[in-house]
Design a protein around this motif. Sequence first.
Motif, PDB file in Angstrom:
ATOM      1  N   GLU A  98      -0.128   2.543  -1.168  1.00  0.00           N
ATOM      2  CA  GLU A  98       0.775   3.106  -0.941  1.00  0.00           C
ATOM      3  C   GLU A  98       0.140   4.265  -0.012  1.00  0.00           C
ATOM      4  O   GLU A  98       0.865   4.681   0.610  1.00  0.00           O
ATOM      5  N   PHE A  99      -1.087   4.282   0.302  1.00  0.00           N
ATOM      6  CA  PHE A  99      -1.837   5.052   1.581  1.00  0.00           C
ATOM      7  C   PHE A  99      -1.637   3.917   2.895  1.00  0.00           C
ATOM      8  O   PHE A  99      -2.331   3.602   3.246  1.00  0.00           O
ATOM      9  N   ARG A 100      -0.719   4.266   3.531  1.00  0.00           N
ATOM     10  CA  ARG A 100      -0.449   3.659   4.618  1.00  0.00           C
ATOM     11  C   ARG A 100      -0.026   4.268   5.579  1.00  0.00           C
ATOM     12  O   ARG A 100       0.867   5.619   5.804  1.00  0.00           O
ATOM     13  N   SER A 101      -0.067   4.194   6.761  1.00  0.00           N
ATOM     14  CA  SER A 101       0.355   4.690   8.235  1.00  0.00           C
ATOM     15  C   SER A 101       2.048   4.480   8.286  1.00  0.00           C
ATOM     16  O   SER A 101       2.570   3.175   7.637  1.00  0.00           O
ATOM     17  N   ALA A 102       2.486   5.137   9.383  1.00  0.00           N
ATOM     18  CA  ALA A 102       4.449   4.634   8.939  1.00  0.00           C
ATOM     19  C   ALA A 102       4.377   3.097   9.724  1.00  0.00           C
ATOM     20  O   ALA A 102       5.711   2.268   9.210  1.00  0.00           O
ATOM     21  N   ASP A 103       4.797   2.548  10.647  1.00  0.00           N
ATOM     22  CA  ASP A 103       4.318   1.366  11.324  1.00  0.00           C
ATOM     23  C   ASP A 103       3.894   0.759   9.837  1.00  0.00           C
ATOM     24  O   ASP A 103       4.130  -0.065   9.800  1.00  0.00           O
ATOM     25  N   GLU A 104       2.925   0.677   8.808  1.00  0.00           N
ATOM     26  CA  GLU A 104       2.612  -0.686   7.596  1.00  0.00           C
ATOM     27  C   GLU A 104       3.966  -0.083   7.132  1.00  0.00           C
ATOM     28  O   GLU A 104       4.412  -1.685   6.572  1.00  0.00           O
TER      29      GLU A 104
END
Length: 355
Positions: A98-104
């Motif tokens: 769940e720890f991802r960037s906005a693009d991901e």
Amino acid sequence: MGSGDIDETLDSYGTDVNDQESVLWTLLDWILLQGNRIFITVALTVGVFLSLLVVHALGLISFINDDSLTRMVGGMIAGTFSLITLVVSVNQMILSREFRSADEFRNRLEGVMDFRHDIEDATGVPATPAAPAKQLELLVREIDYRADRVTAAVADDRDGTAQREVEAFIASVRERTERTRESLDEARFGSFNALSSAMGYNDAWQIYAARYLCNQYDDELSADTREALEDLLDALRLFNVGREHFKTTYLQRELTRLSQLTILFGIPSVLSAFFLGLLYAGIGGPMISHTYTPLVASGLIAIVFSPLALLAAYILRTATVARRTASIGPMLPQKAPDEGPFEVHHEKETEASAD
């Protein structure tokens, strides 16, 4: 090839989890999949408690020796902490996704939305249902509708082996969709019933059989029949993707819930291990009457065992789900290598044998 051979050839080889009728299989299926996990955890814990009392009554164990109980308490505490650490590590691994960037996150959302648009285009509904059970039910209804189109198209084809095999295949599809639709009608949002019903639908087998019929009888089937079979294949692929997405979400929720419950069960487990050690902290052995020592010690040991029972209950279900849905698409690992259903020969081998 007779009609009996055709029917047997087109029998399902899918992941049937609810078709066994024996009492033993029903009980095993309930323990592995259908039963409430908390109830199974409590049942295992109570079973340990009663087993200790029975073994003590038979004179096989004793709760009088404080040295042996003290050593056992140390092992219980260490094992409980190790178990909690293991489950929390699994939870952290799940959270790491769940720890991802906005693009991901945007790409993930676009992927889900594209899939929902595909369902809307295929079924003609204004919006794909949000509830997983309703979404899968919609896809099963679409499969049934497209199977009817295949039946109507193949009825105009030349009578022969191709027509009979396609009709037998469609009859198998319609029988399976009817059962699955009835199960999904009764499934609640977020419940295991929806996933269990989807697991029992043999879409992998149907994809395989439909592709075989399309390619094997390409010259004998009309263009309308081939087109109807391709449309049916598209609906089956959508169902396969939808079930895998639902399964992934469900397993994430289950493992996260397991982490929460392990912490809740772990606290009384560690406290019970401490109390068991304090119970035998006196110089003269147990601090209570020997009459009640087996009852109290067995109860405390059973509580210490409860996190392991919880882990067993949840892992049995998640592992069974993963095992029964391990393949994606027309891959049937539960079939034996020498089982049909169709005789397939490499084109070059066929030409060589003809020469």
